[in-house]
Design a protein around this motif. Structure first.
Motif, PDB file in Angstrom:
ATOM      1  N   SER A   1       0.853  -1.205   0.000  1.00 28.13           N
ATOM      2  CA  SER A   1       0.000   0.000   0.000  1.00 28.13           C
ATOM      3  C   SER A   1       0.880   1.243   0.000  1.00 28.13           C
ATOM      4  O   SER A   1       2.095   1.156   0.085  1.00 28.13           O
ATOM      5  CB  SER A   1      -0.841   0.070   1.271  1.00 28.13           C
ATOM      6  N   ALA A   2       0.219   2.389  -0.012  1.00 25.77           N
ATOM      7  CA  ALA A   2       0.936   3.660   0.093  1.00 25.77           C
ATOM      8  C   ALA A   2       1.448   3.823   1.524  1.00 25.77           C
ATOM      9  O   ALA A   2       0.896   3.255   2.463  1.00 25.77           O
ATOM     10  CB  ALA A   2      -0.006   4.799  -0.264  1.00 25.77           C
TER      11      ALA A   2
ATOM     12  N   THR B   1      -2.527   8.056   1.315  1.00 25.52           N
ATOM     13  CA  THR B   1      -3.759   8.077   0.522  1.00 25.52           C
ATOM     14  C   THR B   1      -4.720   9.159   1.029  1.00 25.52           C
ATOM     15  O   THR B   1      -5.366   9.849   0.229  1.00 25.52           O
ATOM     16  CB  THR B   1      -4.438   6.691   0.522  1.00 25.52           C
TER      17      THR B   1
ATOM     18  N   GLU C   1       0.887   4.561  -4.065  1.00 27.79           N
ATOM     19  CA  GLU C   1       1.387   3.195  -4.212  1.00 27.79           C
ATOM     20  C   GLU C   1       2.572   3.136  -5.183  1.00 27.79           C
ATOM     21  O   GLU C   1       3.492   2.349  -5.000  1.00 27.79           O
ATOM     22  CB  GLU C   1       0.268   2.258  -4.713  1.00 27.79           C
TER      23      GLU C   1
ATOM     24  N   PHE D   1      -4.261  -2.015  -4.658  1.00 27.73           N
ATOM     25  CA  PHE D   1      -5.253  -0.935  -4.780  1.00 27.73           C
ATOM     26  C   PHE D   1      -5.406  -0.379  -6.199  1.00 27.73           C
ATOM     27  O   PHE D   1      -6.417   0.213  -6.525  1.00 27.73           O
ATOM     28  CB  PHE D   1      -4.844   0.164  -3.783  1.00 27.73           C
TER      29      PHE D   1
ATOM     30  N   ARG E   1     -11.176   2.151  -1.312  1.00 23.15           N
ATOM     31  CA  ARG E   1     -10.269   2.346  -0.186  1.00 23.15           C
ATOM     32  C   ARG E   1      -9.967   1.021   0.498  1.00 23.15           C
ATOM     33  O   ARG E   1     -10.819   0.148   0.586  1.00 23.15           O
ATOM     34  CB  ARG E   1     -10.877   3.329   0.847  1.00 23.15           C
ATOM     35  N   GLU E   2      -8.770   0.900   0.961  1.00 18.46           N
ATOM     36  CA  GLU E   2      -8.273  -0.314   1.619  1.00 18.46           C
ATOM     37  C   GLU E   2      -8.228  -1.510   0.669  1.00 18.46           C
ATOM     38  O   GLU E   2      -8.225  -2.660   1.090  1.00 18.46           O
ATOM     39  CB  GLU E   2      -9.111  -0.667   2.861  1.00 18.46           C
ATOM     40  N   GLY E   3      -8.196  -1.204  -0.632  1.00 15.31           N
ATOM     41  CA  GLY E   3      -8.316  -2.269  -1.630  1.00 15.31           C
ATOM     42  C   GLY E   3      -7.077  -3.132  -1.840  1.00 15.31           C
ATOM     43  O   GLY E   3      -7.119  -4.093  -2.617  1.00 15.31           O
ATOM     44  N   SER E   4      -5.982  -2.820  -1.165  1.00 10.97           N
ATOM     45  CA  SER E   4      -4.765  -3.618  -1.393  1.00 10.97           C
ATOM     46  C   SER E   4      -4.915  -5.074  -0.968  1.00 10.97           C
ATOM     47  O   SER E   4      -4.317  -5.963  -1.575  1.00 10.97           O
ATOM     48  CB  SER E   4      -3.586  -3.018  -0.631  1.00 10.97           C
TER      49      SER E   4
HETATM   50  N1  ASP Z   1      -3.618   2.993   0.102  1.00  9.13           N
HETATM   51  C1  ASP Z   1      -4.995   2.618  -0.077  1.00  9.13           C
HETATM   52  C2  ASP Z   1      -5.808   3.111   1.113  1.00  9.13           C
HETATM   53  O1  ASP Z   1      -5.238   3.640   2.049  1.00  9.13           O
HETATM   54  C3  ASP Z   1      -5.181   1.163  -0.279  1.00  9.13           C
HETATM   55  C4  ASP Z   1      -4.847   0.290   0.907  1.00  9.13           C
HETATM   56  O2  ASP Z   1      -4.127   0.723   1.794  1.00  9.13           O
HETATM   57  O3  ASP Z   1      -5.306  -0.822   0.963  1.00  9.13           O
HETATM   58  O4  ASP Z   1      -6.997   2.980   1.088  1.00  9.13           O
END
Ligand code: ASP
Ligand code: MG
Length: 418
Positions: free
Chosen positions: A36-37, A42, A120, A184, A198-201
């Protein structure tokens, strides 16, 4: 072959990146690393998107502070002479600035994806270079070239057929032992960047696990594993040693924030075990998610809290019952406003739903429902879900609170509380 997914918290500082390298080098296996970032990047990029589309002042300083954050990490990790990584990261920031010089396109979601992707792209570049410097050769992959989606920006839907062709070609493991790529992100067939939500990693890691048919997926987090409650909320939260795919889907569905809800389905299909474990302690095994096996599921109560909910109660204005036509009209309004319904309760003449308040579409939603229905709503309520409830657990959650609505099935009890 394994897939390791590391979240933003694991690489939010130079120490984090060093720890990451330690873990990867400990395993010395063929692997794909999905990253992820860094840290809260993000969120910072989302602020830049908002400033860009609403033409606010101050974008430059926001970009600069994001750049400084990354440059500080690079400065700590690399000898000054290693200008490769500096140049690469600099070039991403140049691309970002060039995009921000343009006028916003008419599609907010499109701009969002073209801007937010840099988090990312930059994190994977830094980490890949540092891993190389630390003696582990690896290949950096731009995932947008092989993980293909449609053009639903901000919520790209995977083009499975095409991705299943391209991903194995990209991750061939012929002369490469370790790959590093972005979570992501995806790309359309015309090579526009998309994001998966969001949180798609986690979801990216699951998709790659499925397509590459890996032995195991590990998601490294800053918690010991999946807990039976958020430990910041209930300090006596315990770790769940093993749970089934089914249970993990249920937990994610009800809002346990440990893994992205879409993560489980792809790995379940191929029975790939998923380990959710802590990057702070390599000796802790975390939580194992795998096939159901009765004794595996610890049936202790699991508590999930969603705050800042709105309970909406809807009645037809014309004395009709809540039947198929009314329900289908209501659901299509929810779908149109992309509102996620967290709980539904239906009676002959009234229909109640609990939804997130954060949604800026809520006002429009209520306005549209109000055309044909009588609408009442309570803001600021909490939705508590208890999996494997017992009377003690219910008492613990509801004691001294006003229950606006409750629902129980054999496995799950839900309460909307004031
Ligand atoms: N960087 C993205 C986020 O913060 C994807 C992830 O972290 O999963 O949503
Ligand atoms: Mg994250």
């Amino acid at each position: 072959m394994n897939i390791f997914k590391f979240g933003g918290a694991s690489v939010n500082s130079a120490d984090g990146v060093r720890n990451f390298v330690k873990i990867v080098q400990y395993y010395r296996e063929e692997m794909v690393i999905v990253l992820s970032a860094m840290g809260k990047t993000t969120n910072a990029l989302e602020e830049i998107v908002d400033a860009f589309v609403s033409k606010q002042e101050g974008i430059d300083s926001k970009v600069l502070s994001l750049q400084k954050y990354h440059t500080n990490i690079i400065n700590e990790l690399f000898p000054k002479k290693d200008d490769r990584v500096f140049l690469k990261v600099e070039s991403f920031f140049e691309q970002l600035r060039a995009y921000l010089q343009k006028s916003p396109s008419l599609i907010y979601e499109f701009d969002y994806d073209q801007i937010v992707c840099f988090g990312e792209l930059i994190s994977t570049t830094i980490v890949s270079e540092y891993l190389r410097l630390s003696g582990t050769p690896n290949k950096w992959v731009d995932i947008r070239t092989c993980l293909k989606t449609d053009d639903t920006y901000k919520e790209g839907r995977i083009d499975w057929e095409l991705s299943q062709k391209l991903v194995p070609q990209t991750f061939g493991f012929t002369n490469t032992f370790v790959y590093i790529t972005q979570g992501f992100l995806g790309g359309t067939t015309t090579n526009q960047t998309t994001t998966l939500g969001r949180e798609g990693s986690d979801y990216t890691a699951a998709i790659l696990s499925y397509i590459l048919d890996v032995d195991k997926l590990a998601i490294w987090k800053d918690v010991p594993g999946i807990m039976n409650a958020d430990p910041k909320w209930l300090s006596d939260a315990q770790k769940l040693e093993r749970i089934s795919y089914q249970e993990a889907i249920e937990l994610a569905f009800y809002g346990a924030k440990v893994i992205h809800p879409k993560t489980i389905q792809p790995i379940r299909k191929k029975k790939i075990p998923l380990q959710v474990r802590s990057f702070l302690d390599i000796n802790e095994s975390g939580t194992l998610i795998s096939m159901a096996y009765k004794k595996q599921d610890q049936l202790i109560p699991v508590y999930i809290r969603k705050q800042d909910q709105v309970l909406i109660s809807i009645r037809p204005c014309d004395f009709s019952f809540i039947l198929e036509e009314n329900l289908s009209a209501l659901f299509s309004i929810f779908a149109k406003h992309r509102t996620k319904v967290n709980l539904i309760q239906n009676s002959a003449i009234s229909f109640s739903v609990c939804v997130d308040n954060s949604d800026r579409r809520l006002k429009n939603l209520i306005a549209e429902i109000s055309i044909n229905f009588e609408v009442k709503y309570n803001e600021n309520v909490e939705l508590i879900t208890i999996r494997h409830h017992n009377s003690e657990a219910v008492e613990r959650m509801t004691n001294g609170r006003q229950i606006l609505l409750e629902q129980r099935s054999r496995d799950t009890a839900q309460f909307v509380l004031l």
